[in-house]
Design an enzyme around this catalytic site. Sequence first.
Site, PDB file in Angstrom:
ATOM      1  N   SER A 349      11.768   6.806  24.622  1.00 18.83           N
ATOM      2  CA  SER A 349      10.430   6.996  25.171  1.00 18.83           C
ATOM      3  C   SER A 349      10.310   6.124  26.411  1.00 18.83           C
ATOM      4  O   SER A 349      10.633   4.930  26.368  1.00 18.83           O
ATOM      5  CB  SER A 349       9.356   6.606  24.142  1.00 18.83           C
ATOM      6  OG  SER A 349       8.067   6.900  24.635  1.00 18.83           O
ATOM      7  N   GLU A 350       9.868   6.713  27.524  1.00 20.16           N
ATOM      8  CA  GLU A 350       9.962   6.014  28.799  1.00 20.16           C
ATOM      9  C   GLU A 350       9.098   4.762  28.888  1.00 20.16           C
ATOM     10  O   GLU A 350       9.256   3.957  29.801  1.00 20.16           O
ATOM     11  CB  GLU A 350       9.645   6.953  29.972  1.00 20.16           C
ATOM     12  CG  GLU A 350       8.306   7.620  29.932  1.00 20.16           C
ATOM     13  CD  GLU A 350       8.390   9.052  29.421  1.00 20.16           C
ATOM     14  OE1 GLU A 350       7.650   9.900  29.939  1.00 20.16           O
ATOM     15  OE2 GLU A 350       9.184   9.307  28.492  1.00 20.16           O
TER      16      GLU A 350
END
Length: 542
Positions: A349-350
């Site tokens: 997840s960025e």
Amino acid sequence: MLRLALRSQGFANVSSISLSARFSLVSFTRCVSTSSIRSTSKLWDNADKAVADVKSGSTILSAGFGLCGTAETIIGALVKRGPDSLNNLTAVSNNAGAAGAGGLSPLTHSGQIDRVIISYLGNNKKLEQKYLSGQIAIELCPQGTLAERIRAAGAGIPAFFTPTGTHTLLQAGQIPVRMGPGGQVQEEGKPRETRIFNGKQYLMETALPGDVAIVRAHKADESGNCQLRRTTKAFGPIMAKAATLTIVEAENIVPVGSLEPDDIDIPGIFVDRIVPATAEKHLEIKKLRQEGSVDDMNTTGTDPLARRNRIAKRAAKELKHGFYVNLGVGMPTLAPSFLPDDVHVWIQSENGILGMGPYPTEDEVDLDLINAGKETVTLIPGASTFDSTESFGMIRGGHIDVSILGALQVSAAGDLANYMIPGKVFKGMGGAMDLISNPERTKIVVATDHVAKDGSSKIVERCSLPLTGARCVSTIITELCVFEVDRVRGKLVLVELAEGVTVEEVRGKTAAEFEVREPLGRMEEEGEGEGKDERRDSGVGL
């Protein structure tokens, strides 16, 4: 004034300092008030006192992602100053708070912020309306670029080149920054300088320093060393390093020596003031795990849920055992639910997670742990958390095997548009431009409905909407079919059909020419895409 300041810091014989050193110190005292020169204690009684000397016109670096890790206590103190005392601020943040309370929203509502530099508005309709009516300027910046610009400022690097944003309105400087009456553009963006390295185009981005950084920490010791939890790390460490003055609100203030050296996320050299965190944390989206099985997830029929499940189930075939994958907000996040039991992937997840798990139960909810969609999540064994520069280094560097994104439009050449409809939707690109910046090493898959709500095709010969990236998409999955994209020739190839769908139906709903591969596969068939993939197991990338 300079002589007094120097003597207070232990320089008894001012005349013995060299002329060049005196000029350096004069410059230092001009950019920072003498009260900011390092003193014996960094502890302040409260946030009100700590922000009392923040000046109008300052650039504020506001840490946090969504409402996770935002410095709510300090923001509240800035709001108390009022617009007469503190105004014309520029705020730098991943996003500018939620539509209601939390994050920078109180400062944008009060009118104290004149400009924000962000990557994503999301569903903050109030801020969107203020922008469209010309009440506030918004500079959109891709999330990874935003993080790297801040990191560069803290590291003394004036500029750098990145593949993110090439062949887009960002490169041309054509994303409006400030609107005027009647929808007129009063301020355009700044065109980027470009350069070719190894046959690929890159944009030059400049460092983004701040006058003041505001950060929330889980623990801080009296010398300024800070420990941050989970996804509160997204922007905290880099912003603390990039500002002239860094103010930290700490949930726990502990004596020096209480923190293990290996547990320190922000060394004390970067922290100037510490105040107690007294404001409650906010949670944007509490998403809980629903018990059930894939068998309960209907993929037949034409209702919206069945269409989404059908697309997600086919998208799951792109995820091979051992892959590192990034899933966009919405439909792409459903794909792991359809993975066979013997297929395990690492979800990135960025906002700073590698090894993201399912949604939590009520008892597992952690306010410091969210995904890129601001939803509560869990971590799997072996997971790690980190800041945004680390996250986007994984992404731009091609270390992610597959990224699955949604779309507003996709072209026959693999161009992607998914962040803006001029005059109607202005949400921002978030991390999408970064995610598609290295399609040679990261496979980009689009999972989307075949047609938009107005009946127009999302798959077009050429995109009419602003591009997120050019020639970046390799596979398109809809509820009707699967296309492979020949990015070199700029051609679509139909490779699979859903049950009951004909080639003629696909042609009627697709606004682009395409070739048909024979024999055509079926989306529902098991086989390729299921089970292990030896490339990741053997350490060989795509």
